[in-house]
Design an enzyme around this catalytic site. Structure first.
Site, PDB file in Angstrom:
ATOM      1  N   ASP A 155       0.865  -1.185   0.000  1.00 22.82           N
ATOM      2  CA  ASP A 155       0.000   0.000   0.000  1.00 22.82           C
ATOM      3  C   ASP A 155       0.903   1.236   0.000  1.00 22.82           C
ATOM      4  O   ASP A 155       1.433   1.628   1.049  1.00 22.82           O
ATOM      5  CB  ASP A 155      -0.909   0.005   1.235  1.00 22.82           C
ATOM      6  CG  ASP A 155      -2.016  -1.042   1.160  1.00 22.82           C
ATOM      7  OD1 ASP A 155      -1.780  -2.112   0.556  1.00 22.82           O
ATOM      8  OD2 ASP A 155      -3.090  -0.803   1.724  1.00 22.82           O
ATOM      9  N   LYS A 218      -6.867   3.508  -3.357  1.00 20.58           N
ATOM     10  CA  LYS A 218      -7.332   3.498  -1.963  1.00 20.58           C
ATOM     11  C   LYS A 218      -7.552   4.938  -1.519  1.00 20.58           C
ATOM     12  O   LYS A 218      -6.775   5.826  -1.854  1.00 20.58           O
ATOM     13  CB  LYS A 218      -6.271   2.789  -1.114  1.00 20.58           C
ATOM     14  CG  LYS A 218      -6.513   2.756   0.388  1.00 20.58           C
ATOM     15  CD  LYS A 218      -5.388   1.966   1.057  1.00 20.58           C
ATOM     16  CE  LYS A 218      -5.409   2.097   2.571  1.00 20.58           C
ATOM     17  NZ  LYS A 218      -4.278   1.396   3.216  1.00 20.58           N
ATOM     18  N   LYS A 254     -10.298   0.403  -2.591  1.00 18.73           N
ATOM     19  CA  LYS A 254     -10.204   0.160  -1.154  1.00 18.73           C
ATOM     20  C   LYS A 254     -10.491   1.443  -0.377  1.00 18.73           C
ATOM     21  O   LYS A 254      -9.661   2.344  -0.335  1.00 18.73           O
ATOM     22  CB  LYS A 254      -8.801  -0.367  -0.778  1.00 18.73           C
ATOM     23  CG  LYS A 254      -8.620  -0.607   0.722  1.00 18.73           C
ATOM     24  CD  LYS A 254      -7.224  -1.139   1.040  1.00 18.73           C
ATOM     25  CE  LYS A 254      -6.983  -1.213   2.544  1.00 18.73           C
ATOM     26  NZ  LYS A 254      -5.634  -1.714   2.881  1.00 18.73           N
TER      27      LYS A 254
END
Length: 318
Positions: A155, A218, A254
C-alpha cells in the site's frame, strides 16, 4: 488475486478534460446512504462477504510481534466457529482478505500466518506512510524491503504535493517506479483524498495512479482528518469504471479510515455493486481497510444467530 495492471501511457489530454459535477456527486452519495439495506439472511450473507474483503489492519506505534500474531489468528478465524456452523457456513473457508501492517512487522505477519496455516496475503504500507514526504530513494527502498520480507501487497502513498501543484507527469513517474519495485507484489495506491483539495483532483489522481499500474486505488491512510467518504468514493469508482471502459483493465478499490460499523460495510458493498457490478464484490477487486469493523460485524452475526447481542467477553478480539 486478479491479473496485474500493466499500466498504460500517461494521457494528459484525458486528465486535462476532467470535470466533476460536485452537486450531482453529493446527491448520489446521499441517495446511497439513505437507501434501505438488506435484511435477515441476506444481510448475514452480505456481512460474511464483507468479512472476506477486510484488510485487517494494525498501524500503531505500539505494535508488537504478539499483537500481530493475534491479528493473524483472527484473520484466519474472523467469525466464531459455532456461529458459522449455525449458518452452515463453517466449511466455506471464510477468512479476512489480508493482514495490513507496517514494513517492520511484515516478517512477524508472514511467520504467524504460516504457523496457523493461512494463505491470505500480507499487505504492508510503505513509501513514507502516511505523509509520503520522505526522499524518493528512501520510499523505493522501503517498498523493496517489504517485498523482500514477504509482503505480497504494497500500500503505497502518493506525494500529495504533486497533485496540489498539478505535476501529473512527476506523479506518474514516481508511481511507475513504485510499481516496478513492487515486482510480483500487487500495488495499492493511497491517494490521501482528504488532502487533495477537490473532487476533480481526486478523479485526476485516480486516473494517473491507474495509468501508472496501480492494482487498487485506496482513499486514505486513516491518519488524515477526513478519510473514506461516499462522495470521494463515487468519484474514485467512476474513474475505475471509465478506465476499465477505455482500457479493459479492472482496477480494485479500497476505502479506508473511519469504517467501523456493519451498517457502513453494507453501504460500501451496495455502492460497489451498483456502480461497478458483481465482479467488484470480491477481495480481488474490493477491500475494506479497517481495524475495528470486524468486531461489529461479528456482533451482528451473533445477533442474527442467537437473537441477542453479545457481551464484550463473548467474542474474541482482533
Amino acid at each position: 488475486m486478479s491479473a496485474r495492471n500493466p499500466g498504460t501511457d500517461l494521457d494528459l489530454g484525458w486528465i486535462s478534460r476532467v470535470q466533476v459535477n460536485q452537486p450531482a456527486v453529493l446527491r448520489r452519495a446521499e441517495q446511497i446512504q439513505t437507501r434501505r439495506t438488506v435484511k435477515k439472511d441476506w444481510q448475514a450473507a452480505w456481512l460474511l462477504r464483507a468479512v472476506t474483503c477486510i484488510d485487517l489492519t494494525t498501524l500503531s506505534g505500539d505494535d508488537t510481534a504478539s499483537n500481530v500474531h493475534r491479528l493473524c489468528f483472527k484473520a484466519k478465524h474472523p467469525i466464531r466457529e459455532d456461529l458459522l456452523r449455525a449458518m452452515n457456513m463453517h466449511d466455506q473457508g471464510i477468512t479476512a482478505g489480508a493482514i495490513c501492517v507496517y514494513p517492520a512487522r511484515v516478517c512477524d505477519a508472514v511467520q504467524a500466518l504460516k504457523a496457523v496455516g493461512c494463505k491470505i496475503p500480507v499487505a504492508s504500507v510503505a513509501t513514507g506512510f502516511p505523509a509520503g514526504q520522505t526522499h524518493l530513494k528512501t520510499r523505493l527502498e522501503e517498498v523493496r524491503l517489504a517485498v523482500e520480507d514477504g509482503a505480497s501487497e504494497i500500500d503505497i502513498v502518493i506525494n500529495r504535493t504533486l497533485v496540489l501543484t498539478g505535476q501529473w507527469e512527476a506523479l506518474y513517474d514516481e508511481i511507475c517506479q513504485f510499481h516496478k519495485t513492487c515486482g510480483e507484489a500487487h500495488m495499492k495506491t493511497i491517494l490521501g483524498t482528504g488532502d487533495l483539495g477537490s473532487l476533480t483532483n481526486i478523479y485526476k489522481a485516480s486516473l494517473v495512479a491507474m495509468m501508472a499500474g496501480s492494482d487498487f486505488i485506496k482513499t486514505s491512510t486513516g491518519k488524515e482528518s477526513v478519510n473514506a467518504t461516499f462522495p470521494v468514493a463515487l468519484v474514485m469508482v467512476r474513474a475505475i469504471r471509465d478506465f476499465h471502459r477505455k482500457t479493459g483493465i479492472k482496477v480494485g478499490f479500497k476505502p479506508a479510515g473511519g469504517i467501523r460499523s456493519a451498517k457502513e460495510a453494507l453501504t460500501w458493498l451496495s455502492l460497489m455493486k451498483e456502480e461497478l457490478g458483481a465482479d467488484w464484490l470480491k477481495p480481488d477487486l474490493f477491500r475494506l481497510g479497517a481495524s475495528s469493523l470486524l468486531g461489529d460485524i461479528e456482533r451482528q452475526i451473533y445477533h442474527h444467530v442467537t437473537g441477542r447481542y453479545a457481551a464484550h467477553h463473548d467474542l474474541p478480539m482482533a
